[in-house]
Structure formats: structure tokens, C-alpha cells
Design a protein around this motif. Structure first.
Motif, PDB file in Angstrom:
ATOM      1  N   LEU A   1       0.822  -1.210   0.000  1.00 59.62           N
ATOM      2  CA  LEU A   1       0.000   0.000   0.000  1.00 59.62           C
ATOM      3  C   LEU A   1       0.857   1.263   0.000  1.00 59.62           C
ATOM      4  N   PHE A   2       2.054   1.184   0.596  1.00 60.17           N
ATOM      5  CA  PHE A   2       2.967   2.330   0.540  1.00 60.17           C
ATOM      6  C   PHE A   2       3.283   2.694  -0.913  1.00 60.17           C
ATOM      7  N   VAL A   3       3.470   1.674  -1.738  1.00 61.73           N
ATOM      8  CA  VAL A   3       3.794   1.918  -3.148  1.00 61.73           C
ATOM      9  C   VAL A   3       2.624   2.630  -3.827  1.00 61.73           C
ATOM     10  N   VAL A   4       1.400   2.198  -3.521  1.00 60.28           N
ATOM     11  CA  VAL A   4       0.206   2.858  -4.079  1.00 60.28           C
ATOM     12  C   VAL A   4       0.153   4.317  -3.622  1.00 60.28           C
ATOM     13  N   MET A   5       0.458   4.549  -2.333  1.00 56.13           N
ATOM     14  CA  MET A   5       0.474   5.921  -1.809  1.00 56.13           C
ATOM     15  C   MET A   5       1.510   6.778  -2.537  1.00 56.13           C
TER      16      MET A   5
ATOM     17  N   VAL B   1      11.314   5.779  -3.244  1.00 59.16           N
ATOM     18  CA  VAL B   1      12.407   4.851  -3.546  1.00 59.16           C
ATOM     19  C   VAL B   1      12.509   3.783  -2.454  1.00 59.16           C
ATOM     20  N   GLY B   2      12.469   4.224  -1.190  1.00 63.55           N
ATOM     21  CA  GLY B   2      12.593   3.292  -0.080  1.00 63.55           C
ATOM     22  C   GLY B   2      11.483   2.260  -0.043  1.00 63.55           C
ATOM     23  N   ASN B   3      10.252   2.693  -0.262  1.00 66.18           N
ATOM     24  CA  ASN B   3       9.113   1.774  -0.193  1.00 66.18           C
ATOM     25  C   ASN B   3       9.115   0.782  -1.345  1.00 66.18           C
ATOM     26  N   LEU B   4       9.570   1.213  -2.511  1.00 64.24           N
ATOM     27  CA  LEU B   4       9.693   0.278  -3.632  1.00 64.24           C
ATOM     28  C   LEU B   4      10.724  -0.805  -3.323  1.00 64.24           C
ATOM     29  N   LEU B   5      11.820  -0.393  -2.685  1.00 65.04           N
ATOM     30  CA  LEU B   5      12.888  -1.346  -2.373  1.00 65.04           C
ATOM     31  C   LEU B   5      12.512  -2.327  -1.272  1.00 65.04           C
ATOM     32  N   LYS B   6      11.744  -1.863  -0.288  1.00 64.02           N
ATOM     33  CA  LYS B   6      11.477  -2.733   0.864  1.00 64.02           C
ATOM     34  C   LYS B   6      10.219  -3.581   0.722  1.00 64.02           C
ATOM     35  N   ALA B   7       9.384  -3.301  -0.283  1.00 60.52           N
ATOM     36  CA  ALA B   7       8.143  -4.058  -0.437  1.00 60.52           C
ATOM     37  C   ALA B   7       8.427  -5.550  -0.615  1.00 60.52           C
TER      38      ALA B   7
END
Length: 260
Positions: free
Chosen positions: A60-64, A185-191
Motif C-alpha cells: 500500500l505504501f507503493v500505491v500511496m 524509492v525506499g518503499n519500492l525497495l522494501k516491499a
């Protein structure tokens, strides 16, 4: 098949709590650019354990982030700071993966909570003045590294980044836009790593889908608030949220030793 899906649907309480938590985090993303996801996690913890909450939030972070790019466009990014912060963020997320998998996350939470509380307290005790300070490659690297670790461990990468960015005294829009891209960038990497560590059940995937509508509404509402806040009000809000975030980190860290 339909009967099985119905059986996996979340109850009204779980859905209401998850929806409210996702809306709150999306609101913070729209208002301040991101980094304060942990503010919504206590709400989510009323309905699920922290690891399940982390698995719910990671996609959901990525969607945000994708939604927030509608508002925080390239002209709101500080490329000078991002060039120093992002490489360290990547390394920090890698380290955070091993901390979450193998080491003691509670010690990280306690240290980060104490450092953040001291930082915010010094600002308030100093009268809350916005006094721009020079950039530092060493400070930026440490901030990016620390943020990567804490965002992976506890979805709380905001404090280290704020400790670096806020003293620069940049405009409210530049601050929010830079923060937003940093965590995109961070959320894409940690998903991916989060989904490996805590593979969501079908019920959790369904809950994610049901929470998606909260994202655009929350981001838009937060952005509207950002527009109405003046520079000083936004900085005071950011520091106040830092105090709340730090207190939550400290509480989680100490609670981990009291109730392991």
C-alpha cells in the motif's frame, strides 16, 4: 471458490481499523511528504499483530507513493540532497532486512526513539526558530543509512531523515517533495523483502484491496492541509509528529524487553 473468498473477508472491526490506519498514513504522506507511517501503526495494531500490519502496508505504501507523485512533482525535489541520501538509503534497507530477520529490532527502536526525542526537544527549547544550516555529506549519509534501517525494521524511517532535512530550513514544498521521493524509492525497495519475511495470507490480500480507496482520498486531504499551512506551522507540526513517533518507537522498544 466464492464461499472460500467470503470466508477470508475481514470482519467489520478489522476492516474499519485497517481502513482508518491506511487513510491516516496516506494523509500524512500528502501533508508532509511521508516518513511518518508509524503514526498510523498503533491504530492498525488494534486489529492485527505488527508483522501482519507491516505486510499489509508494504504494497500500500507503493500505491500511496504513486498517488503522491501527482502532487510532489520533480520541481519539489532537492536533487542535491537526494543524491547524497538515496545511495545510503539503499544500503540501510539491506542492513534493516538482516536486523529484522536475525537481530534485535527493539534496541534499534530504543536508540532511534531517544535520539529523536533529544533532537526535537532541543528545537522546541530553542524557541522553535527556523535557522538554516549548511549541508553535510557525512550527516546526509548517516541519515540515509539510519532511515533505511528503521524504515525496514519498523516503518519509521521519518525521524533520521527529518533530523537531517529540517535544520536545512528549506521551503515547506521542497521539504515535502524531497521526503516524498526519498520514501518512494525506499518503499519500492522494501516491499519485496517485507513480503518475503511476512507472506500475506489471501485474507490479508483482500484486506489490502479493500483499503486501496483510502489512499487517494487520504493523500489529497493531506495535500490540501499542506497548502494551507504556513512555513512555521508546518515545521512545528513536523517536530510535534517527530515527538509522537519517537515516543512510539521508545515504547515499542522497551515493551519488547518487558513482554518478549
Amino acid at each position: 471458490m466464492i464461499t472460500s473468498i467470503i470466508a477470508d473477508l475481514p470482519g467489520p472491526f478489522v476492516l474499519a481499523v485497517a481502513f482508518a490506519g491506511v487513510f491516516l498514513i496516506a494523509f500524512m504522506k500528502g501533508a508532509f511528504g511521508g516518513g511518518f507511517a508509524i503514526v498510523g501503526i498503533p491504530l492498525l495494531s488494534l486489529a492485527m499483530d505488527p508483522i501482519a500490519a507491516g505486510a499489509l502496508l508494504a504494497p500500500l505504501f507503493v500505491v500511496m507513493d504513486i498517488t503522491a507523485l501527482r502532487f510532489w512533482r520533480p520541481n519539489t525535489w532537492s536533487r542535491t540532497d537526494l543524491a547524497m541520501l538515496l545511495p545510503a538509503l539503499v544500503i540501510g534497507i539491506g542492513l534493516g532486512y538482516f536486523v529484522l530477520r536475525d537481530l534485535d529490532r527493539h534496541a534499534v527502536e530504543i536508540v532511534m526513539g531517544l535520539v529523536t526525542l533529544v533532537f526535537a526537544a532541543l528545537w522546541f527549547l530553542g524557541g522553535g526558530e527556523i535557522k538554516p544550516r549548511p549541508r553535510s555529506t557525512i550527516k546526509a549519509t548517516f541519515a540515509g543509512l539510519s532511515s533505511g534501517v528503521t524504515t525496514m525494521v519498523a516503518h519509521s524511517g521519518g525521524p533520521p531523515l527529518a533530523i537531517y532535512l529540517l535544520p536545512l530550513g528549506m521551503s515547506k514544498t521542497l521539504y515535502a517533495g524531497t521526503t516524498s521521493l526519498f520514501f518512494t524509492v525506499g518503499n519500492l525497495l522494501k516491499a519485496g523483502p517485507w513480503l518475503v519475511l511476512a507472506t500475506p495470507s489471501r485474507g490479508l490480500w483482500i484486506l489490502m484491496a479493500l483499503c486501496v480507496p483510502a489512499v487517494p482520498v487520504g493523500v489529497w486531504a493531506g495535500w490540501r492541509l499542506h497548502e494551507r499551512l504556513d512555513q512555521r506551522a508546518l515545521y512545528r507540526a513536523c517536530y510535534a509528529i517527530l515527538v509522537i513517533t519517537a515516543a512510539k518507537l521508545l515504547w515499542d522498544g522497551l515493551a519488547g524487553y518487558v513482554h518478549p
